[in-house]
Design a protein around this motif. Structure first.
Motif, mmCIF file in Angstrom:
data_model
loop_
_atom_site.group_PDB
_atom_site.id
_atom_site.type_symbol
_atom_site.label_atom_id
_atom_site.label_comp_id
_atom_site.label_asym_id
_atom_site.label_seq_id
_atom_site.Cartn_x
_atom_site.Cartn_y
_atom_site.Cartn_z
ATOM 1 N N ILE A 87 0.164 -5.444 8.348
ATOM 2 C CA ILE A 87 -1.094 -5.788 7.662
ATOM 3 C C ILE A 87 -0.837 -7.307 7.322
ATOM 4 N N MET B 17 -6.421 -0.413 10.349
ATOM 5 C CA MET B 17 -5.565 -0.710 9.322
ATOM 6 C C MET B 17 -5.959 -1.229 8.118
ATOM 7 N N MET C 133 0.797 4.002 2.697
ATOM 8 C CA MET C 133 0.981 3.791 4.116
ATOM 9 C C MET C 133 2.518 3.411 4.309
ATOM 10 N N ALA D 103 0.917 -1.113 -0.289
ATOM 11 C CA ALA D 103 -0.081 -0.062 0.058
ATOM 12 C C ALA D 103 0.908 1.167 0.021
ATOM 13 N N SER E 8 -0.982 -9.804 10.141
ATOM 14 C CA SER E 8 -2.314 -10.433 10.684
ATOM 15 C C SER E 8 -3.002 -11.258 9.486
ATOM 16 N N ARG F 7 -9.163 -9.770 12.134
ATOM 17 C CA ARG F 7 -8.692 -8.523 12.549
ATOM 18 C C ARG F 7 -9.557 -7.687 13.473
ATOM 19 N N GLY F 8 -9.137 -7.717 14.453
ATOM 20 C CA GLY F 8 -10.016 -6.941 15.619
ATOM 21 C C GLY F 8 -9.479 -5.706 15.825
ATOM 22 N N VAL F 9 -9.943 -5.189 17.280
ATOM 23 C CA VAL F 9 -9.589 -3.838 17.335
ATOM 24 C C VAL F 9 -8.331 -3.782 18.550
ATOM 25 N N ARG F 10 -7.566 -4.653 18.182
ATOM 26 C CA ARG F 10 -6.297 -4.634 18.911
ATOM 27 C C ARG F 10 -5.313 -3.594 18.023
ATOM 28 N N TRP F 11 -4.534 -2.784 19.060
ATOM 29 C CA TRP F 11 -3.695 -1.870 18.428
ATOM 30 C C TRP F 11 -2.588 -2.766 17.708
ATOM 31 N N ALA F 12 -2.364 -2.424 16.236
ATOM 32 C CA ALA F 12 -1.772 -3.031 15.368
ATOM 33 C C ALA F 12 -0.401 -3.217 15.420
ATOM 34 N N ARG G 6 -7.792 1.058 5.898
ATOM 35 C CA ARG G 6 -6.926 2.008 4.997
ATOM 36 C C ARG G 6 -6.230 1.156 4.178
ATOM 37 N N ALA G 7 -5.772 -0.172 4.073
ATOM 38 C CA ALA G 7 -5.186 -0.957 3.002
ATOM 39 C C ALA G 7 -6.217 -1.074 2.062
ATOM 40 N N THR H 203 2.263 13.725 8.571
ATOM 41 C CA THR H 203 1.166 12.599 8.122
ATOM 42 C C THR H 203 0.570 11.891 9.331
ATOM 43 N N GLY I 7 -5.840 3.055 13.959
ATOM 44 C CA GLY I 7 -4.432 2.301 14.556
ATOM 45 C C GLY I 7 -4.487 0.897 14.738
ATOM 46 N N THR I 8 -5.972 0.330 14.941
ATOM 47 C CA THR I 8 -5.971 -1.004 15.277
ATOM 48 C C THR I 8 -5.899 -2.036 13.904
ATOM 49 N N GLU I 9 -5.786 -2.979 14.121
ATOM 50 C CA GLU I 9 -5.767 -4.069 12.913
ATOM 51 C C GLU I 9 -6.904 -3.732 12.074
ATOM 52 N N LEU I 10 -8.190 -3.726 12.560
ATOM 53 C CA LEU I 10 -9.289 -3.449 11.825
ATOM 54 C C LEU I 10 -9.300 -2.230 10.942
ATOM 55 N N TYR J 190 -8.759 8.113 15.635
ATOM 56 C CA TYR J 190 -7.189 7.896 15.614
ATOM 57 C C TYR J 190 -6.855 6.400 16.278
ATOM 58 N N TRP J 191 -7.416 6.107 17.553
ATOM 59 C CA TRP J 191 -7.163 4.982 17.882
ATOM 60 C C TRP J 191 -7.656 3.896 16.940
#
Lengths: 264, 308
Positions: free
Chosen positions: A105, B165, A97, A94, A108, A113-118, B168-169, B241, B160-163, B156-157
């Motif tokens: 990405i 992200m 990004m 991407a 994972s 893919r949940g709401v864990r900080w990535a 955005r991808a 950014t 920044g999470t997997e979901l 913002y939070w």
């Protein structure tokens, strides 16, 4: 590891542009096979890879990965088993990004893919170490936008992303074709190392006969939608470009019609 | 001197409007910038937010509950657009138009067939969160600023999470997203729902700010939102950014937009020209990058000629 059973694919079926790309192709890859695939333009090399990846459905036949019948699974579900690198360096990452976001990405892949900080600091450290192994100085560019990197750098990262979560199968679709010779050699070297280190099962399409001979433990040649040559082991090691061309002429009844394959 | 003071008097109102439309623009940013979809649902869902909130408050419900329901209604609208787009393969822009048209009926039904329902501070007392009156404009500004900050932090939070992200991808590279196992149909529906939820929240605030819900209030909303996004990006793009700060810049864009408009009206431009002006501003800003590259290409071509 991979079983392709009697698959066929026709594009634009029923129209004037109808083209039968694959007819009744079967291929079995053992665990740890690194297979190079060569063949002229339109031989069906990329189509096989795209069918295995699920980009489009097969008309007939079955695709089984590690005992799982994936024939009916959509592309994103098959991704749990498959790592892919494309010909176009822009396609695998991407652009807008960051490097670390792209890697996250890939990290994972195969998980919900949940709401864990990535990206945690631990992840970042792991990504940094992986990038360091590429030896391209990318370990200090975690927060660089992917679009700012060169084609070779992007392909190297795409490779890393494809193997970050050890895939059952690695699909490489002419992934060095868009690079200059020096960069292509470097990316191939990285490919070879990643495949060996992780003992991956891989399918690599290439236009370059020399590379097809030099890499992998098995070589298949395709023509007009069929596998016309399947060489492995000692026999493959002793192959020469001349011998390959001769085999091609014999098996297909035609001259090998790709300048790119000869000029390298 | 007096003119200057009068002009200064109009500014807090403009900032207040800018904040509400800034929230709307944040919603739009999710589809337009993150998912790379021009979502026309928003013209309908902003009104849906206003209608749901207004009707509930006039029926005696709590304002927070009313706003929450407005958000949910907006999310359902976005989800519908997403499903039309992903399940039926309708182009995103057309899917948005279809939902928008459906929402016209839905909004009228919600408003019990009336084109306008008043929601004035006078009549409903402390039942509304922000005021349409000029007397407590600074309280309104404070509440709106707080809402903006909370939304920006939450988003913002989330991104920044997997979901987040994976959303955005999806907007960035569909091929790569699918190859990495992202269900891009799901992420699109999710993003559209999220976006329209935020837009409907802006709608519920807009109703309180204007003191009414109006069936026509959403007309051209996407253009105003786009103007805010574009102005915000154009002015501050190169600075950072960081996602949270970029969202704040979008809100700044909305505030600048309304400050300019308030000033133009103050200088005597009849208000019927406003929509033409906003569309023109957006057209110019959208067209500039294209013109720049075209002019740039021409330059290169002539250079090539002289070199040859």
């Amino acid at each position: 590891m991979l079983e392709i059973k009697n698959i066929s694919k026709t594009f634009n079926s029923g129209t004037i542009n109808e083209k039968k790309v694959l007819s009744n192709v079967s291929l079995t890859l053992e665990d740890g096979d690194f297979v190079t695939v060569i063949g002229g333009n339109g031989a069906g090399k990329s189509t096989i890879l795209n069918l295995v990846a699920g980009v489009y459905p097969v008309d007939e036949g079955k695709i089984i990965i590690d005992g799982n019948d994936v024939t009916k699974l959509p592309e994103h579900k098959r991704a749990a088993f498959i790592g892919r690198v494309f010909q176009d360096p822009r396609m695998g990452t991407a652009s807008d990004m960051w490097v670390e976001e792209n890697m996250s990405i890939a990290d994972s892949r195969g998980h919900r893919r949940g709401v864990r900080w990535a990206i945690t600091s631990k992840d970042r450290e792991r990504f940094r170490e992986q990038l360091k192994l590429l030896d391209l100085g990318l370990e200090n560019r975690l927060t660089t936008k992917m679009g700012l990197l060169s084609g070779g750098q992007r392909q190297a990262i795409t490779l890393l992303m494809a193997t970050l979560k050890r895939p059952k199968l690695l699909l490489l679709d002419e992934h060095t074709a868009a690079l200059d010779p020096k960069t292509a050699a470097k990316v191939l070297e990285i490919t070879d190392r990643l495949v060996k280190e992780n003992s991956l099962t891989a399918l690599m399409v290439t236009h370059n006969m020399k590379d097809a001979i030099a890499y992998g433990n098995r070589l298949i040649m395709m023509n007009a939608g069929k596998v016309i040559l399947d060489v492995r082991g000692e026999e493959k090691k002793n192959l020469t470009i001349e011998a390959l061309l001769e085999m091609f002429t014999k098996a297909s009844g035609a001259e090998f019609a790709s300048d790119r394959a000869l000029l390298s | 001197m007096q003119i200057l003071l009068n002009w200064l008097d109009t500014l807090p109102g403009a900032v207040s409007q800018g904040l509400v439309w800034g929230i709307m623009a944040i919603g739009l940013y999710i589809t337009y910038k993150v998912l790379d979809i021009a979502d026309l649902t928003v013209d309908g869902s902003i009104t849906t937010g206003a209608a749901v909130c207004t009707v509930m408050v006039t029926n005696g419900e709590n304002i927070i509950l009313a706003m929450l329901c407005a958000v949910i209604a907006g999310m359902l609208a976005g989800m519908l657009t997403g499903l039309l787009h992903t399940l039926l393969g309708i182009p995103a822009i057309l899917a948005g138009i279809l939902t928008q048209l459906m929402l016209w009926s839905v909004n009228l039904i919600v408003m019990d067939g009336r084109a306008n329902i008043a929601l004035s501070r006078l009549k409903y007392g402390d039942k509304v969160l922000i005021s349409s009156g000029a007397s407590d404009i600074y309280v309104t500004l404070g509440i709106l600023a707080a809402i903006v900050i909370v939304i920006v932090l939450l988003l913002y939070w989330f991104f920044g999470t997997e979901l987040g992200m994976s959303l955005r991808a999806t907007g960035n590279n569909l091929d790569m997203s699918r190859a990495q196992g992202i269900n891009t149909n799901f992420t699109k529906v999710f993003g559209l729902a999220l976006s329209n939820g935020v837009v409907a929240l802006a709608g519920s605030l807009l109703a309180q700010q204007q003191g009414s819900a109006d069936i026509n209030m959403g007309r051209g909303a996407i253009v105003i939102g786009l103007a805010a996004v574009i102005v915000g990006e154009a002015l501050f793009q190169k600075k950072t950014t960081n996602f949270a700060i970029r969202l704040l810049f979008v809100v700044c864009g909305a505030i600048i937009y309304w400050l300019v408009f308030q000033t133009v009206i103050f200088l005597g431009l009849p208000s019927e020209y406003l929509k033409m002006l906003s569309a023109s501003v957006v057209a110019i800003f959208l067209g500039l990058p294209y013109l720049k590259t075209r002019l740039g290409l021409k330059k290169k071509k002539t250079e090539g000629k002289t070199n040859a």
